[in-house]
Design an enzyme around this catalytic site. Structure first.
Site, PDB file in Angstrom:
ATOM      1  N   SER A  42       0.817  -1.202   0.000  1.00 60.07           N
ATOM      2  CA  SER A  42       0.000   0.000   0.000  1.00 60.07           C
ATOM      3  C   SER A  42       0.861   1.268   0.000  1.00 60.07           C
ATOM      4  CB  SER A  42      -0.965  -0.051   1.194  1.00 60.07           C
ATOM      5  OG  SER A  42      -1.996   0.881   1.071  1.00 60.07           O
ATOM      6  N   ASP A 171      -5.916  -4.161  -2.381  1.00 54.90           N
ATOM      7  CA  ASP A 171      -4.961  -3.769  -1.344  1.00 54.90           C
ATOM      8  C   ASP A 171      -4.080  -4.929  -0.854  1.00 54.90           C
ATOM      9  OD1 ASP A 171      -3.693  -2.562   0.787  1.00 54.90           O
ATOM     10  OD2 ASP A 171      -5.487  -2.317   1.997  1.00 54.90           O
TER      11      ASP A 171
END
Length: 293
Positions: A42, A171
């Site tokens: 991320s 993610d």
């Protein structure tokens, strides 16, 4: 002084909290050492990519302050990412809750001059994403860079998934919020920066909003995953700056976050500096003593 096998740096996810990673990079610069390999999830992947491209910690610090200086400038960048026509708007997915196009947004916020492909990076980089339909963690180390970064940061509550090479990705923190394990066996020393934190307890009597509960639940899940991995085989140096007072989308608080986490820079130098001074020969003994302390 070089560490035998080099130093691996793992940068975890956490949204705006990940701006604290910049202090780790600045500490590396102060010590005159560069990582032999960077792994990130991320925001950690995004900041790690900037550093792997050749930017210094100071460069990234200045760029972050400039990029998120005012709400107006941020809104302008986001507005500029809109599809140019109504047809493209619908082709891009139309109106969907929590489904912003992260590829467009990331393109507007990345520093100019970043390398386009993994193979061009001066420092090897591993970007972690989650294969949605494959139900697995995916480590990306080659090919186009920006789609990998977008996928790694595609928080489901905010951004739509990213299709890369025929695979639907979300993610990276869903499977591996702090990917220090991907450095195992490749380097002599692993430094990991964990900025996930958890829901703020400043007002424990207040019920969270639906969005806060969604984000908080994700943080708790990722914290559980990280703690399990740490219990099995921890990194040599684990950094956990105080970030609970900031939200994952608090990018407009960039200056406050950087100021509030500034002590991390000296902490890194305090922990890593002595190991570098001892040199590669007694490294294992130094690490063992560090863990024992």
């Amino acid at each position: 002084m070089a560490v035998s096998g080099g130093i691996g740096l793992a940068l975890g996810g956490g949204g705006a909290r990940g701006l604290a990673h910049i202090h780790v990079l600045s500490a590396f610069d102060d010590l005159g050492v560069r990582p032999a390999h960077i792994a990130g999830s991320s925001i950690g992947a995004i900041i790690g990519a900037a550093y792997a491209s050749g930017m210094s910690g100071a460069d990234i610090h200045a760029f972050a302050l400039e990029s998120f200086a005012t709400s107006r400038s941020v809104a302008g960048r986001i507005w500029a990412t809109r599809p140019p026509s109504f047809a493209e708007f619908w082709a891009d997915g139309g109106v969907r809750f929590g489904q912003l196009n992260i590829l467009r947004i990331l393109s507007a916020f990345l520093p100019k001059g970043m390398h386009e492909n993994f193979e061009d990076l001066p420092i090897p980089l591993t970007v972690i994403a989650t294969d949605f339909y494959g139900r697995r963690e995916l480590a990306i180390r080659s090919g186009e860079l920006i789609s990998a970064l977008a996928a790694s940061a595609a928080l489901p509550a905010v951004f739509r998934p990213v299709r890369r090479e025929g695979v639907v990705l979300i993610d990276g923190g869903i499977y591996n919020p702090l990917p220090f394990d991907h450095l195992r066996g490749q380097v002599g020393l692993i430094v990991a920066s964990d900025v996930n934190g958890g829901p703020s307890s400043a007002q424990p009597e207040r019920l969270p909003s639906p969005f806060e509960a969604l984000i908080g639940a994700s943080q708790l899940m990722q914290q559980s995953i990280t703690e399990t991995r740490l219990s099995v085989c921890p990194p040599d140096i684990l950094l956990r700056p105080s970030v609970d007072g900031y939200g994952v989308l608090d990018f407009l608080k960039t200056r406050a976050i950087l100021d509030g986490t500034a002590p991390l820079r000296e902490e890194v130098k305090r922990l890593l500096g002595p190991l570098l001074e001892k040199g590669p020969a007694p490294l294992e003994e130094s690490i063992a003593a560090l863990h024992a302390g």
